[in-house]
Every structure is written in C-alpha cells, then in structure tokens.
Design an enzyme around this catalytic site. Structure first.
Site, mmCIF file in Angstrom:
data_model
loop_
_atom_site.group_PDB
_atom_site.id
_atom_site.type_symbol
_atom_site.label_atom_id
_atom_site.label_comp_id
_atom_site.label_asym_id
_atom_site.label_seq_id
_atom_site.Cartn_x
_atom_site.Cartn_y
_atom_site.Cartn_z
ATOM 1 N N GLU A 135 0.838 -1.192 0.000
ATOM 2 C CA GLU A 135 0.000 0.000 0.000
ATOM 3 C C GLU A 135 0.876 1.246 0.000
ATOM 4 O OE1 GLU A 135 -3.822 -0.096 2.421
ATOM 5 O OE2 GLU A 135 -2.497 -1.387 3.590
ATOM 6 N N LEU A 136 0.263 2.366 -0.339
ATOM 7 C CA LEU A 136 0.953 3.639 -0.238
ATOM 8 C C LEU A 136 1.100 4.035 1.225
ATOM 9 C CD1 LEU A 136 -0.684 5.594 -3.204
ATOM 10 C CD2 LEU A 136 1.416 4.238 -3.177
#
Length: 238
Positions: A135-136
């Site tokens: 994920e970011l």
C-alpha cells in the site's frame, strides 16, 4: 490497513454501507469463514478478554495481526496478540508486514525481515503465514521509490521469508498495486492474494484480476469494525 490510501480508494463506497458500531458479519454470499485483521496499534490495545469476545460474540475464526510497520519496525506486542488469539480459540492466526524502501531501518529488506524472524523465533510465535502489505504511505508520498526499486525491495523481503521456510502472501488492491509496482507487474502471482474491497459483501464476485492473479484467497470487505471494545478490519474467505 493504511488510512490515507483508504480514503483515496473508496470513501464514496463507505457512505451508508454498514454501521461501524455493530458486530460485522457482512452480506452473506458463499458461506465461508469470517476473520479480522488489526494494525500494530490496535493489537497493542487488545486484551485477552477482547479476543475471547471477538471469537465468541462476533463468530470470527481467523486473525491477521500486524507484526511490522515501516519506521516503527517490529510490533513488540505481536507475541502477546498472537498468543491471545490462539488462546481465544481462533482457528488460524497470521501476521502481516508493511514496509517501504524509504522508511527508516527498512533497508536492506533482508536485514529488517531477518530481525523480525529472530523476534518471532525468540518469542515462540506460532503463525500460519506472513502477508506483505502493498500500500501507499500515510501522510508521506515519498516512502516508496521507483517501480523497479520497489519490486526489488519487496522481492528481497519475500525471499528472506521463503529461505526461512515461512509461507508468504500478498495484500493489495489494483489501485495500490499499479502505483507501487506498475499495472503490468505480475512477479508475485504464484503467492496467495488477500485483496480489499470494503463493500460489506462476503463474496469474490467483485474481484477484478490484477498482478497476474485470477482468484484471491481472502477478501477484506469492511474497514471499520468496532465491537467488544476493539477496532479491526473485517475479512472473509470461502
């Protein structure tokens, strides 16, 4: 999992789907098993009685606990949380890792994950699989690097686990995957996939292939579970 990317992904989907103050069981689809996952901070706040309540009242059977988070590194409460989950009669307990190439203490990935493995072994932590959380970042657009660097970084972590006979899976969404690895990358397609779509539905009918996967293993279907005094994400698998 990570708050900022969630808001970017599906804030519109969350409006009016489910109440966040009730026990989450989802819209029944294909039967199967319900589970929960929680961040390192959530895990640290859990008590043994919360785990027992979630197992009996919420009918959750499996749990996935964050064992490593970026610059914070190892979740020192992992051993306690995993032990409490087993003691509460959860039938499956996994852990997950979120790391990034620009996070302090995460490079080289092999060293960071070796340190985690040493912690798990020294504390006799029993778990089924480690999930790599792709994920970011929360509030930091620069924690990831170039697509090739990101791929090499996570591959190094995966290889470190596999060399230690630890099973590995991937958690992500098409949106996150494209931004971290690129839409065409499929180098982890032979690992099981845990994907997120917080639509409150216990079904894979909404799954759109990405990263070389055509079928997932687990779905994270709701993000704001809140009962038994505990907050968590709700998961399901057939």
């Amino acid at each position: 999992m990570r708050a900022s990317s969630r808001l970017l992904l599906v804030c519109a989907l969350l409006l009016g789907i489910l109440s966040s103050s009730t026990i989450i069981t989802g819209v029944q689809g294909q039967g199967g098993s319900n589970g929960i996952d929680m961040s390192d901070e959530e895990c640290q706040a859990y008590t043994a009685s919360m785990w027992k309540c979630l197992r009996t009242t919420g009918s959750h059977t499996f749990a996935i606990i964050q064992a490593f988070r970026g610059g914070n590194q190892i979740n020192q409460a992992t051993a306690r949380c995993v032990a409490d989950a087993w003691a509460a009669n959860f039938t499956s307990v996994d852990i997950y890792v979120w790391m990034c190439p620009n996070c302090e203490g995460n490079v080289p990935a092999s060293n960071a994950m070796t340190n985690l493995i040493k912690y798990l072994h020294s504390h006799n932590v029993t778990f089924g699989r480690v999930w790599m959380d792709i994920e970011l970042c929360d509030n930091d657009p620069n924690c990831w690097s170039s697509l090739p660097t990101n791929i090499q970084f996570i591959q190094e972590a995966v290889t470190t686990f596999q060399k230690n006979n630890i099973k590995v899976g991937i958690y992500s969404t098409p949106w996150e995957w494209e931004r971290v690895f690129g839409a065409s990358f499929s180098g982890f397609k032979d690992l099981p996939l845990w994907y997120a779509n917080p639509n409150g539905q216990e079904t894979f009918s909404d799954f759109a292939p990405f990263g070389g996967w055509t079928k997932p293993l687990i779905k994270q279907y709701y993000w704001y579970g809140n009962d038994c005094g505990a907050t968590y994400d709700a998961d399901w698998h057939p």
